[in-house]
Write an enzyme that holds these catalytic residues in place. Structure first.
Site, mmCIF file in Angstrom:
data_model
loop_
_atom_site.group_PDB
_atom_site.id
_atom_site.type_symbol
_atom_site.label_atom_id
_atom_site.label_comp_id
_atom_site.label_asym_id
_atom_site.label_seq_id
_atom_site.Cartn_x
_atom_site.Cartn_y
_atom_site.Cartn_z
ATOM 1 N N ASP A 1 0.021 17.743 11.334
ATOM 2 C CA ASP A 1 -1.157 16.962 10.991
ATOM 3 C C ASP A 1 -2.279 17.968 10.731
ATOM 4 O O ASP A 1 -2.221 19.120 11.184
ATOM 5 C CB ASP A 1 -1.522 15.961 12.091
ATOM 6 C CG ASP A 1 -2.403 14.839 11.530
ATOM 7 O OD1 ASP A 1 -2.967 15.022 10.430
ATOM 8 O OD2 ASP A 1 -2.542 13.786 12.181
HETATM 9 C C1 BGC Z 1 -4.595 12.229 9.792
HETATM 10 C C2 BGC Z 1 -3.318 12.139 8.972
HETATM 11 C C3 BGC Z 1 -3.627 12.435 7.529
HETATM 12 C C4 BGC Z 1 -4.270 13.809 7.435
HETATM 13 C C5 BGC Z 1 -4.625 14.213 6.035
HETATM 14 C C6 BGC Z 1 -5.335 13.530 9.568
HETATM 15 O O1 BGC Z 1 -6.593 13.480 10.150
HETATM 16 O O2 BGC Z 1 -4.284 12.084 11.156
HETATM 17 O O3 BGC Z 1 -2.751 10.866 9.106
HETATM 18 O O4 BGC Z 1 -2.465 12.349 6.762
HETATM 19 O O5 BGC Z 1 -5.471 13.810 8.203
HETATM 20 O O6 BGC Z 1 -5.657 13.441 5.555
#
Ligand code: BGC
Length: 708
Positions: free
Chosen positions: A250
């Site tokens: 993530d």
């Molecule tokens: C989120 C993810 C997301 C990623 C990219 C993170 O803050 O938890 O679900 O895909 O950002 O935007």
């Protein structure tokens, strides 16, 4: 038979072997520096290819219910392109509420086509974290509280997306069941709850859906961050489930170079870079960048570890960016809107409907008061990374105005999320309209603002915000003909429900929101959605909250999942705590009876499959769809078990005054529990009840069977 199977599988083996040869061939041509570069981001949403060999970079995008607008290369600002408008599909709670796997496949194909058209290789979704608490700000992105339902719904979604040569990146693996403290909270959960509740949907995504990518979550599990967690990534995902795809972190979820090297991470995304490091935006300073390179050059880490990551990344590329046979995709076309509309209208759940108040005859010349901020508020913007720039989004108010052409419709906001608005003025204006109307449609719920249904924070409490409960009660003093249309991805306290005639749970429905809601209100569509999670009467009635702060949200460092396997309806049923609305509940404008319910046998061996037959009879005045749900519970188990667990379901269309016969199969092995001592699945012999119904609290028949 064996020969036939061989002939069938041979081309597959051949293609796979060919693919692995190509991977080895490319790998042998790469320098260590090129391989290292592939293991971390080169911009906010891309990771590098190999320019020297013409191998393209990987483009990723959120997810999970539409393709996110373009983000700047090096920062979080929106790039302000004018060609990134998309279809907003309903959020995944709605998809889960359809209980319809065919629709999930259609959804996956459509969103995959949009991703492909927007030149994305990896779609950052679907999200399948289990609904543990109604306060979790991101429940709306997920598929509810039941591992079987989420597993059944996620597999076709992934298959649909990947038909386009776009990888599904299933997230957030694992135990990211709250947003509060998501970056550091350490989750302590039993092996049993882990395997029975929190992992099955991920396992199905990998083993049945063949997901090509998975995203590690922000939180810790047993003191190790999940983006580099030895148990979750090495032992379970890669070793036990045989995952051959790519683990992507993530964004900003990596914290340690050694753990990132050794514990199963393949691509590091989103880590802030040390800007003093080099000329361009210096992603090489990431944990899997130069620190990794240095360790290999100094001989402290074996290059084989790097090669394993790069092999996986090349495999992902051959499946996506290097796949010459993939289709070109399409965007904002008629089929995508049709899919969005179908999912939206099949996912809406009719929670309450006394005196057949709904549907409302659209031919009548009546006065309708539409009250509530959510009647006009866009729900595709906000909420965090799942935010969209829809090409069109029909608001509930517009949908109602288009559908009820003979009615006089007056709108008043009634309540407001804007602290600058005066609640008394809003109330006065709303009541004036309410008093002179035949019907009141109160369109409220939550929204995508921070601390509502939104990323990074949880809701602060369980009640409807902005004074809505008081307003609903006040309206009911002047007009009894109220339907409440709840727009949310979460359960809310419904202690006002006795004062209203009907309640619709309508989720975040995306582009076709208003059309779908209006079709349900007028009866053009007969509701057939079922709740994918429980609505407890109060927060303390939920298992996670019952055990207090250490269970949710934790003490700031750690939390203990004390309700263990008793999540959602498992808790309510087993502890005999009646919820406001049960898992699997959802009414229709017609009535159904389940009759001729039987099992094919009374005794089964552990290798066999239980077959349940049932006739679904439409006994009312509308054609419609019903979801037959099969739950199973062990009689006198040696271990703690929930009273009953969902093990099968089928959605079936039945015409008025007609019946449909259906059969549902449950392999006996699906009745097993996870034995923590031996780390294996055990089928307990003895008696089981099979419950056949159309909601977890509406069982038509209970059949006793025995496993021998
Ligand atoms: C989120 C993810 C997301 C990623 C990219 C993170 O803050 O938890 O679900 O895909 O950002 O935007």
């Amino acid at each position: 038979m064996k020969k036939l199977l061989f002939l069938f599988l041979f081309p597959l083996f051949f293609l796979q072997a060919q693919q692995e040869n190509v991977i080895e061939n490319i790998l042998s041509q790469l320098s260590i520096e090129e391989k290292i570069a592939m293991c971390h981001a080169q911009s906010k949403f891309t990771s590098p290819g190999i320019p020297r060999l013409g191998i393209p970079e990987l483009w990723m995008s959120d997810g999970p219910h539409g393709i996110r607008p373009e983000i700047n290369w090096d920062d979080w600002g929106y790039a302000n392109w004018t060609n990134d408008y998309v279809t907003a599909f309903p959020a995944l709670t709605c998809l889960a509420a359809t209980f319809n796997q065919d629709l999930s496949l259609e959804y996956g194909i459509s969103i995959g086509e949009e991703a492909r058209y927007r030149k994305k290789d990896v779609l950052l979704g679907p999200g399948i974290n289990i609904y543990r608490t109604p306060l979790n700000g991101r429940n709306f992105e997920y598929m509810g509280e039941d591992p079987y339902l989420a597993s059944e719904m996620v597999v076709p979604y992934i298959q649909g997306v990947q038909k386009n040569g776009v990888a599904a990146c299933v997230k957030h693996y694992a135990l990211n069941n709250q947003e509060h403290w998501r970056g550091h909270i350490n989750v302590e959960v039993s092996d049993r709850a882990l395997h029975e509740i929190y992992l099955p949907a991920f396992k199905a995504a990998v083993m049945q859906g063949n997901a090509w990518a998975i995203m590690g979550s922000y939180n810790k599990f047993r003191e190790q961050h999940c983006c580099h967690n030895d148990i979750l990534l090495n032992k379970i995902l890669k070793k036990s489930w045989g995952f051959d795809g790519v683990v992507i972190s993530d964004w900003g979820g990596v914290h340690d170079t050694d753990q990132a090297i050794y514990n199963g991470l393949d691509i590091e995304m989103g880590t802030p870079s040390d800007k003093s490091y080099s000329k361009r935006y210096p992603y090489e300073s990431n944990f899997l960048g130069n620190p990794f390179l240095k360790k290999i050059i100094e001989g402290k880490v074996e290059e084989t570890l790097l090669d394993d990551k790069v092999r996986r990344i090349l495999r992902l590329m051959l499946r996506t960016s290097l796949n010459k046979n993939r289709p070109f995709g399409s965007i904002n076309n008629k089929q995508h809107y049709e899919t969005a509309y179908k999912v939206a209208s099949e996912g809406v759940v009719l929670l309450k409907n006394i005196e057949n108040f709904l549907p409302i005859d659209k031919n009548k010349q009546i006065k309708i008061a539409v009250i509530g901020e959510n009647a006009k508020k866009s729900m595709s913007v906000g909420g965090g990374s799942s935010e969209l720039k829809p090409d069109k989004e029909i608001s509930p108010l517009s949908g109602i105005q288009n559908e009820f052409k003979n009615a006089v419709i007056k709108y008043s906001k009634g309540y407001s999320s804007n602290p600058g608005d005066d609640p008394d003025d809003l109330k006065k204006e709303a009541l004036a309209i309410v008093k002179e109307s035949d019907v009141v449609l109160f369109i409220g719920g939550l929204n995508k603002n921070s601390f509502q249904d939104s990323e990074a924070n949880d809701r602060k409490n369980y009640i409807l915000p902005y004074g809505q409960p008081k307003l609903i009660n006040e309206i009911s003093k002047y007009n009894k003909n109220i339907a409440v249309i709840l727009i949310s991805g979460n359960a809310v306290k419904t202690d006002w429900k006795k004062n209203v005639k009907s309640i619709l749970q309508t989720w975040y429905l995306g582009s076709e929101a208003g059309n779908a809601i209006a079709s349900i209100l007028s009866g053009k569509i007969n509701p057939s959605g079922k709740l994918p999670f429980t609505f407890p009467k109060s927060l303390n009635d939920n298992g996670a909250h019952y055990y207090g702060k250490l269970s949710y949200p934790g003490d700031g460092a750690t939390q203990y999942y004390k309700e263990d396997i008793l999540v959602g309806y498992r808790w309510h049923d087993t502890k005999n705590i009646k919820p406001s609305f049960s898992f699997g509940h959802g009414l229709s404008y017609t009535s159904f009876e389940l009759t001729e319910i039987s099992s094919n046998k009374k005794k089964y061996s552990t290798q066999e499959t239980i077959k349940i037959n049932c006739t679904v009879k439409n006994t009312g005045d509308f054609e419609g769809k019903e979801v037959v749900q099969i739950y199973v519970g062990k009689v006198n188990s040696k271990v703690n078990r929930a009273e009953k667990e969902l093990k099968g379901f089928r959605k079936v269309f039945v015409e008025m005054n007609k019946s449909e016969k259906i059969g549902i199969e449950i392999p006996v092995k699906d009745l097993s529990y996870y034995n923590e001592i031996d780390s294996n699945w055990v089928i307990e012999k003895g008696d089981y009840f099979i419950y056949v119904g159309n909601a977890s609290n509406n069982i038509f028949e209970k059949i006793l069977i025995t496993i021998t």
